[in-house]
Design a protein around this motif. Structure first.
Motif, PDB file in Angstrom:
ATOM      1  N   VAL A 342       0.839  -1.199   0.000  1.00  0.00           N
ATOM      2  CA  VAL A 342       0.000   0.000   0.000  1.00  0.00           C
ATOM      3  C   VAL A 342       0.877   1.253   0.000  1.00  0.00           C
ATOM      4  O   VAL A 342       0.620   2.219  -0.719  1.00  0.00           O
ATOM      5  N   LYS A 345       2.215   2.003  -3.516  1.00  0.00           N
ATOM      6  CA  LYS A 345       1.222   2.524  -4.464  1.00  0.00           C
ATOM      7  C   LYS A 345       0.908   3.994  -4.193  1.00  0.00           C
ATOM      8  O   LYS A 345       0.721   4.776  -5.130  1.00  0.00           O
ATOM      9  N   TYR A 368      -5.815   6.349  -5.261  1.00  0.00           N
ATOM     10  CA  TYR A 368      -5.428   5.260  -4.361  1.00  0.00           C
ATOM     11  C   TYR A 368      -5.267   5.752  -2.930  1.00  0.00           C
ATOM     12  O   TYR A 368      -5.585   5.019  -1.987  1.00  0.00           O
ATOM     13  N   TYR A 371      -8.798   5.800  -1.699  1.00  0.00           N
ATOM     14  CA  TYR A 371      -9.261   4.437  -1.422  1.00  0.00           C
ATOM     15  C   TYR A 371      -8.702   3.934  -0.092  1.00  0.00           C
ATOM     16  O   TYR A 371      -9.401   3.273   0.692  1.00  0.00           O
ATOM     17  N   THR A 372      -7.428   4.244   0.161  1.00  0.00           N
ATOM     18  CA  THR A 372      -6.787   3.778   1.396  1.00  0.00           C
ATOM     19  C   THR A 372      -7.430   4.421   2.615  1.00  0.00           C
ATOM     20  O   THR A 372      -7.678   3.749   3.628  1.00  0.00           O
ATOM     21  N   GLU A 375     -10.696   2.853   3.317  1.00  0.00           N
ATOM     22  CA  GLU A 375     -10.552   1.532   3.931  1.00  0.00           C
ATOM     23  C   GLU A 375     -10.188   1.639   5.410  1.00  0.00           C
ATOM     24  O   GLU A 375     -10.657   0.851   6.237  1.00  0.00           O
ATOM     25  N   LYS A 438      -8.144  -3.809   2.213  1.00  0.00           N
ATOM     26  CA  LYS A 438      -8.000  -3.914   0.766  1.00  0.00           C
ATOM     27  C   LYS A 438      -8.522  -2.627   0.105  1.00  0.00           C
ATOM     28  O   LYS A 438      -9.684  -2.542  -0.269  1.00  0.00           O
ATOM     29  N   GLU A 440      -8.247  -1.546  -2.807  1.00  0.00           N
ATOM     30  CA  GLU A 440      -8.715  -1.743  -4.180  1.00  0.00           C
ATOM     31  C   GLU A 440     -10.224  -1.976  -4.269  1.00  0.00           C
ATOM     32  O   GLU A 440     -10.821  -1.737  -5.327  1.00  0.00           O
ATOM     33  N   ARG A 441     -10.841  -2.407  -3.178  1.00  0.00           N
ATOM     34  CA  ARG A 441     -12.282  -2.676  -3.228  1.00  0.00           C
ATOM     35  C   ARG A 441     -13.073  -1.413  -3.578  1.00  0.00           C
ATOM     36  O   ARG A 441     -14.186  -1.485  -4.088  1.00  0.00           O
ATOM     37  N   TRP A 442     -12.483  -0.234  -3.279  1.00  0.00           N
ATOM     38  CA  TRP A 442     -13.205   1.020  -3.490  1.00  0.00           C
ATOM     39  C   TRP A 442     -13.224   1.467  -4.949  1.00  0.00           C
ATOM     40  O   TRP A 442     -13.864   2.471  -5.287  1.00  0.00           O
ATOM     41  N   GLU A 443     -12.542   0.743  -5.818  1.00  0.00           N
ATOM     42  CA  GLU A 443     -12.620   1.058  -7.248  1.00  0.00           C
ATOM     43  C   GLU A 443     -14.035   0.872  -7.770  1.00  0.00           C
ATOM     44  O   GLU A 443     -14.486   1.618  -8.654  1.00  0.00           O
TER      45      GLU A 443
END
Length: 512
Positions: A342, A345, A368, A371-372, A375, A438, A440-443
């Motif tokens: 993470v 990225k 990203y 998104y982090t 999360e 995760k 990436e789930r927020w994409e």
């Protein structure tokens, strides 16, 4: 004499008759109310939710003892989540005599906070428990008082105000200066709480507490405020979670309240002095609002010069301005130190800036990073739960019957307690990997009312964009300064509950 004696003998009889009449009346009213509620519940298709199997269903002492035990083990949130898994997403219980419906159903939360907002208010016990420290402000009032406090705050959080990042730059630089460059262990959580106090006092009150800089400030020391504030909010939160008021607080709590009020009163006096000077047309008094920036305190003083009312409003907003952003940053950096994938990225996004400070628009475009943060707020919400009390008989749409799909009747005086922490872990909303961190789930994820880090409805947090912008800006500038990170904390994330939630073990890291 005979008449007096006979008259005296009638008094007990009359008393018993009156008492009997009153008891009969109350029984009749109770029966009538029960029939009316039963009829209303039937009309709405309501069914009772499962009941928590307390050994003391009248006063709920079993739940109290469970809460005390969980608090000692720092597993209060986790144990609540396990109860939902065992008894269903909505169930009834009792806490020190108060009827409660506990839920982690998004539709129920939406109903309480938005659809039937007028049917609920803050729980009276919560308002009473918070009053010593916070007084009457945006987080402790209902109705017209709350509407007025919120209206006063709203101009502080316009896009123009938040997009001015110069103030963040100053306080982030002061934070960076205190971080060792040789890889020595540092607990960033302490620094984050200092930084957010400094920025919040400058943003809202026109004068920074200068907790991190060490520069001279006429305000009482911010570190003393922070220690006292943390203790008092922890004391309030602990007692509130077991259904007890804060009256008869211990000596440390009483002194802590005094320390916190002394800190706030400094700003109150400064605000009143600025106002009086402007009114009299005197020169030589600096006013932050004269720079064109809206300063909450300066506008508030135009409404009232009552020191107690001003202190109450300041205390309420300090809770949001300091604790929420600092807790978010602490968990974020604790997580980054343990997730090099993470970190890499986000670093890739940060490097596109080529070392310069980001603009407001550039922060928004760092997907990203966003998104982090989403999360972090999902798995470790700063406000992990809340409650509302019904001020009239009403209905919530989910939780009744064996399948939990029928509406539930909520009698007046019942508190609906909702767990954001548990709702954010539901596999039917977030998938079978709901417990995994995760970003990436927020994409593609759009959870609606299943994601509630900043509350919802009319009382949604006004400062959410301020908090996210400050946390993002601080993260970007830190990652531009330090290229590598290591965790110096072997513990898994562990809750530290006050009236908000942070990390018990802080954010101990090594940066180079």
């Amino acid at each position: 004499m005979l008449f007096a004696t006979e008259g005296s003998g009638l008094l007990p009889v009359v008393g018993w008759v009156l008492l009997g009449s009153f008891v009969f009346y109350r029984i009749a009213v109770y029966i009538q109310l029960s029939i009316a509620r039963s009829r209303a519940a039937k009309e709405h298709g309501c069914k009772p939710p499962p009941a928590y199997p307390d050994f003391d269903p009248i006063f709920g002492l079993g739940l109290v003892l469970a809460a005390v035990k969980s608090g000692k083990k720092d597993t209060f949130l986790e144990d609540i989540w396990k109860r939902y898994q065992k008894y269903g997403n909505t169930f009834s219980s009792n806490l020190t005599g108060l009827p409660i419906i506990t839920t982690c159903e998004p539709e129920n939360v939406k109903t309480v906070l938005a659809v039937k907002f007028a049917d609920f208010q803050l729980p009276p016990r919560r308002k009473a428990g918070f009053r010593d420290l916070f007084g009457n402000g945006v987080f402790t009032t209902d109705g017209s008082e709350w509407e007025h406090s919120r209206a006063m705050l709203r101009p502080n959080f316009t896009r123009t105000q938040i997009a001015d990042l110069n103030m963040f730059e100053k306080h982030v630089n002061e934070l960076i200066e205190l971080i060792p460059k040789d890889g020595s262990t540092i607990d960033l959580q302490d620094l984050f709480f200092g930084m957010t106090l400094d920025s919040a006092t400058e943003f809202l009150f026109g004068e920074s507490a200068n907790t991190l800089s060490g520069q001279h400030s006429s305000a009482p020391k911010g570190d003393i405020f922070g220690q006292s504030f943390d203790y008092c909010t922890g004391y309030i939160g602990k007692r509130f979670r077991v259904g007890l008021p804060t009256i008869f607080g211990n000596k440390q709590y009483t002194q802590g309240v005094k320390d916190v009020h002394t800190f706030a009163d400094h700003y109150v006096r400064k605000g009143i002095k600025r106002y009086n000077s402007r009114e009299k047309g005197r020169d030589g008094i600096d006013s932050p609002s004269e720079s064109g920036r809206y300063v909450f305190l300066d506008e508030l003083v135009k409404e009232t010069q009552d020191p107690l009312a001003l202190r109450s409003e300041l205390m309420n907003i300090l809770l949001a301005g300091r604790d929420t952003t600092a807790s978010l940053l602490s968990v974020l950096w604790n997580t980054l130190s343990k997730r090099q994938d993470v970190w890499a990225k986000i670093q890739a996004e940060v490097e596109t800036l080529e070392g310069r400070a980001p603009s407001f628009e550039e922060i928004k475009n760092m997907k990203y990073l966003r998104y982090t943060m989403n999360e972090v707020l999902r798995l470790y919400p700063v406000v992990p739960g809340n409650s509302r009390s019904a001020i009239r008989d009403t209905v919530i749409p989910r939780g009744g019957g064996p399948d939990g799909l029928s509406p539930v009747f909520v009698p007046k005086g019942t508190s609906v307690v909702y767990s954001v922490y548990s709702m954010h872990r539901r596999t039917d909303i977030y998938g079978p990997d709901a417990l995994e961190f995760k970003p990436e789930r927020w994409e593609t994820l759009r959870p609606g009312w299943g994601y509630l880090p900043f509350n919802g409805g009319p009382r949604i947090c006004l400062g959410q964009q301020f908090a996210l912008t400050e946390a993002s800006y601080a993260t970007i500038r830190l990652m531009q300064t330090f290229k590598t990170i290591e965790s110096r904390d072997p513990h898994p994330w562990t809750e530290l509950l006050t009236v908000t939630c942070s990390s018990k073990y802080g954010a101990k890291v090594s940066l180079r």
